[in-house]
Design a protein around this motif. Sequence first.
Motif, PDB file in Angstrom:
ATOM      1  N   PRO A  71     -25.611 -29.479 -14.933  1.00  0.00           N
ATOM      2  CA  PRO A  71     -25.997 -29.968 -16.108  1.00  0.00           C
ATOM      3  C   PRO A  71     -26.010 -28.821 -16.895  1.00  0.00           C
ATOM      4  O   PRO A  71     -26.600 -27.630 -16.162  1.00  0.00           O
ATOM      5  N   PHE A  72     -26.028 -28.851 -18.137  1.00  0.00           N
ATOM      6  CA  PHE A  72     -26.335 -27.595 -19.231  1.00  0.00           C
ATOM      7  C   PHE A  72     -26.843 -28.197 -20.347  1.00  0.00           C
ATOM      8  O   PHE A  72     -26.515 -29.235 -20.763  1.00  0.00           O
ATOM      9  N   ALA A  73     -27.657 -27.344 -21.054  1.00  0.00           N
ATOM     10  CA  ALA A  73     -28.492 -27.856 -22.305  1.00  0.00           C
ATOM     11  C   ALA A  73     -27.388 -27.679 -23.378  1.00  0.00           C
ATOM     12  O   ALA A  73     -26.602 -26.806 -23.355  1.00  0.00           O
ATOM     13  N   ARG A  74     -27.498 -28.805 -24.376  1.00  0.00           N
ATOM     14  CA  ARG A  74     -26.795 -28.462 -25.543  1.00  0.00           C
ATOM     15  C   ARG A  74     -27.610 -28.716 -26.643  1.00  0.00           C
ATOM     16  O   ARG A  74     -27.800 -29.836 -27.327  1.00  0.00           O
ATOM     17  N   PRO A  75     -28.147 -27.629 -27.115  1.00  0.00           N
ATOM     18  CA  PRO A  75     -29.039 -27.572 -28.322  1.00  0.00           C
ATOM     19  C   PRO A  75     -28.803 -27.954 -29.445  1.00  0.00           C
ATOM     20  O   PRO A  75     -29.517 -28.754 -30.278  1.00  0.00           O
ATOM     21  N   LEU A  76     -27.465 -27.988 -29.945  1.00  0.00           N
ATOM     22  CA  LEU A  76     -27.183 -28.350 -31.131  1.00  0.00           C
ATOM     23  C   LEU A  76     -27.385 -30.118 -31.434  1.00  0.00           C
ATOM     24  O   LEU A  76     -27.378 -30.595 -32.302  1.00  0.00           O
ATOM     25  N   ALA A  78     -29.106 -31.575 -29.181  1.00  0.00           N
ATOM     26  CA  ALA A  78     -30.337 -31.867 -28.076  1.00  0.00           C
ATOM     27  C   ALA A  78     -30.201 -33.005 -27.067  1.00  0.00           C
ATOM     28  O   ALA A  78     -30.846 -34.006 -26.789  1.00  0.00           O
ATOM     29  N   THR A  79     -29.000 -32.663 -26.026  1.00  0.00           N
ATOM     30  CA  THR A  79     -28.761 -33.503 -25.143  1.00  0.00           C
ATOM     31  C   THR A  79     -28.300 -32.648 -24.007  1.00  0.00           C
ATOM     32  O   THR A  79     -28.346 -31.357 -24.235  1.00  0.00           O
ATOM     33  N   THR A  80     -28.154 -32.960 -22.810  1.00  0.00           N
ATOM     34  CA  THR A  80     -27.813 -32.295 -21.688  1.00  0.00           C
ATOM     35  C   THR A  80     -26.387 -32.858 -21.438  1.00  0.00           C
ATOM     36  O   THR A  80     -25.938 -33.890 -21.393  1.00  0.00           O
ATOM     37  N   GLY A  81     -25.667 -31.874 -21.140  1.00  0.00           N
ATOM     38  CA  GLY A  81     -24.241 -32.144 -20.702  1.00  0.00           C
ATOM     39  C   GLY A  81     -23.888 -31.703 -19.405  1.00  0.00           C
ATOM     40  O   GLY A  81     -24.771 -31.143 -18.562  1.00  0.00           O
ATOM     41  N   CYS A  82     -22.671 -31.997 -18.705  1.00  0.00           N
ATOM     42  CA  CYS A  82     -22.257 -31.576 -17.452  1.00  0.00           C
ATOM     43  C   CYS A  82     -21.233 -30.723 -17.623  1.00  0.00           C
ATOM     44  O   CYS A  82     -20.156 -30.926 -18.359  1.00  0.00           O
ATOM     45  N   TYR A  83     -21.191 -29.605 -16.715  1.00  0.00           N
ATOM     46  CA  TYR A  83     -20.312 -28.593 -16.917  1.00  0.00           C
ATOM     47  C   TYR A  83     -19.509 -28.651 -15.503  1.00  0.00           C
ATOM     48  O   TYR A  83     -20.273 -28.809 -14.426  1.00  0.00           O
ATOM     49  N   LEU A  84     -18.346 -28.852 -15.533  1.00  0.00           N
ATOM     50  CA  LEU A  84     -17.421 -28.938 -14.202  1.00  0.00           C
ATOM     51  C   LEU A  84     -16.961 -27.542 -14.219  1.00  0.00           C
ATOM     52  O   LEU A  84     -15.973 -27.283 -14.628  1.00  0.00           O
ATOM     53  N   ASP A  85     -17.361 -27.012 -13.117  1.00  0.00           N
ATOM     54  CA  ASP A  85     -17.096 -25.562 -12.816  1.00  0.00           C
ATOM     55  C   ASP A  85     -15.814 -25.328 -12.195  1.00  0.00           C
ATOM     56  O   ASP A  85     -14.984 -24.572 -12.642  1.00  0.00           O
ATOM     57  N   ASP A  86     -15.735 -26.105 -11.125  1.00  0.00           N
ATOM     58  CA  ASP A  86     -14.459 -26.185 -10.008  1.00  0.00           C
ATOM     59  C   ASP A  86     -14.027 -27.253  -9.931  1.00  0.00           C
ATOM     60  O   ASP A  86     -14.740 -28.346  -9.426  1.00  0.00           O
ATOM     61  N   VAL A  87     -12.480 -27.483 -10.020  1.00  0.00           N
ATOM     62  CA  VAL A  87     -11.913 -28.664  -9.226  1.00  0.00           C
ATOM     63  C   VAL A  87     -10.714 -28.259  -8.681  1.00  0.00           C
ATOM     64  O   VAL A  87      -9.994 -27.278  -9.172  1.00  0.00           O
ATOM     65  N   PHE A  88     -10.684 -28.476  -7.377  1.00  0.00           N
ATOM     66  CA  PHE A  88      -9.498 -27.902  -6.586  1.00  0.00           C
ATOM     67  C   PHE A  88      -8.918 -28.973  -5.853  1.00  0.00           C
ATOM     68  O   PHE A  88      -9.595 -29.625  -4.808  1.00  0.00           O
ATOM     69  N   SER A 116     -24.486 -36.130 -22.132  1.00  0.00           N
ATOM     70  CA  SER A 116     -23.711 -36.614 -23.148  1.00  0.00           C
ATOM     71  C   SER A 116     -22.235 -36.181 -23.009  1.00  0.00           C
ATOM     72  O   SER A 116     -21.304 -36.745 -23.905  1.00  0.00           O
ATOM     73  N   VAL A 117     -21.704 -35.270 -22.278  1.00  0.00           N
ATOM     74  CA  VAL A 117     -20.429 -34.932 -22.127  1.00  0.00           C
ATOM     75  C   VAL A 117     -20.064 -34.386 -20.723  1.00  0.00           C
ATOM     76  O   VAL A 117     -20.938 -33.655 -20.133  1.00  0.00           O
ATOM     77  N   VAL A 118     -18.916 -34.241 -20.152  1.00  0.00           N
ATOM     78  CA  VAL A 118     -18.549 -33.497 -19.168  1.00  0.00           C
ATOM     79  C   VAL A 118     -17.373 -32.517 -19.717  1.00  0.00           C
ATOM     80  O   VAL A 118     -16.405 -32.922 -20.356  1.00  0.00           O
ATOM     81  N   ARG A 119     -17.703 -31.426 -19.485  1.00  0.00           N
ATOM     82  CA  ARG A 119     -16.867 -30.269 -19.880  1.00  0.00           C
ATOM     83  C   ARG A 119     -16.227 -29.269 -19.046  1.00  0.00           C
ATOM     84  O   ARG A 119     -17.019 -29.042 -18.232  1.00  0.00           O
ATOM     85  N   TRP A 120     -14.959 -28.772 -19.391  1.00  0.00           N
ATOM     86  CA  TRP A 120     -14.723 -27.737 -18.252  1.00  0.00           C
ATOM     87  C   TRP A 120     -13.542 -26.795 -19.177  1.00  0.00           C
ATOM     88  O   TRP A 120     -13.115 -27.384 -20.158  1.00  0.00           O
ATOM     89  N   ILE A 121     -13.067 -25.922 -18.400  1.00  0.00           N
ATOM     90  CA  ILE A 121     -12.020 -25.033 -18.825  1.00  0.00           C
ATOM     91  C   ILE A 121     -11.186 -24.901 -17.780  1.00  0.00           C
ATOM     92  O   ILE A 121     -11.160 -25.170 -16.595  1.00  0.00           O
ATOM     93  N   THR A 122      -9.732 -24.432 -18.087  1.00  0.00           N
ATOM     94  CA  THR A 122      -8.567 -24.321 -17.219  1.00  0.00           C
ATOM     95  C   THR A 122      -7.760 -23.236 -17.554  1.00  0.00           C
ATOM     96  O   THR A 122      -7.684 -22.820 -18.911  1.00  0.00           O
TER      97      THR A 122
END
Length: 149
Positions: A71-76, A78-88, A116-122
Amino acid sequence: MTDLIVRDLQRSDRDEWDSLYRGYANFYQVEQTSVMRDTVWSWLHDGRKEPRGLVAERANGTLVGLAHYRPFARPLSATTGCYLDDVFVSPDARGTGAADALINRVRAIAQQENWSVVRWITAETNYRGRAVYDRLATKTNWVTYDIKI
């Protein structure tokens, strides 16, 4: 893949998780030591740390994929999101639906947690992974920056 389940990471998964996580580091050409993997493994089993882990397992018990999220805070908003760090997913299991299953399980967890969201980078060049991600999510217009410490 009909013989696949996605479940929470368990302590008994250590050896196979280690092999998958080494594969993940190699894919991104990141030098990683056993001490570094020991640290991540400890985080995944420490309720005071944020990262959580999932694995994709074949019916025969073989692990073919992993996902780490938190989980990660999303201050703008005012929600908590989900950060997907690793997928393999191991090379021999790519194209079987394992990546979809892992990401969809993270999505279900996010819904259960009311995140509120699932977010990741690649990587820009992760074309095969991006083909999956383009089916499951919306590419944003955000640009990522890092400050190395």
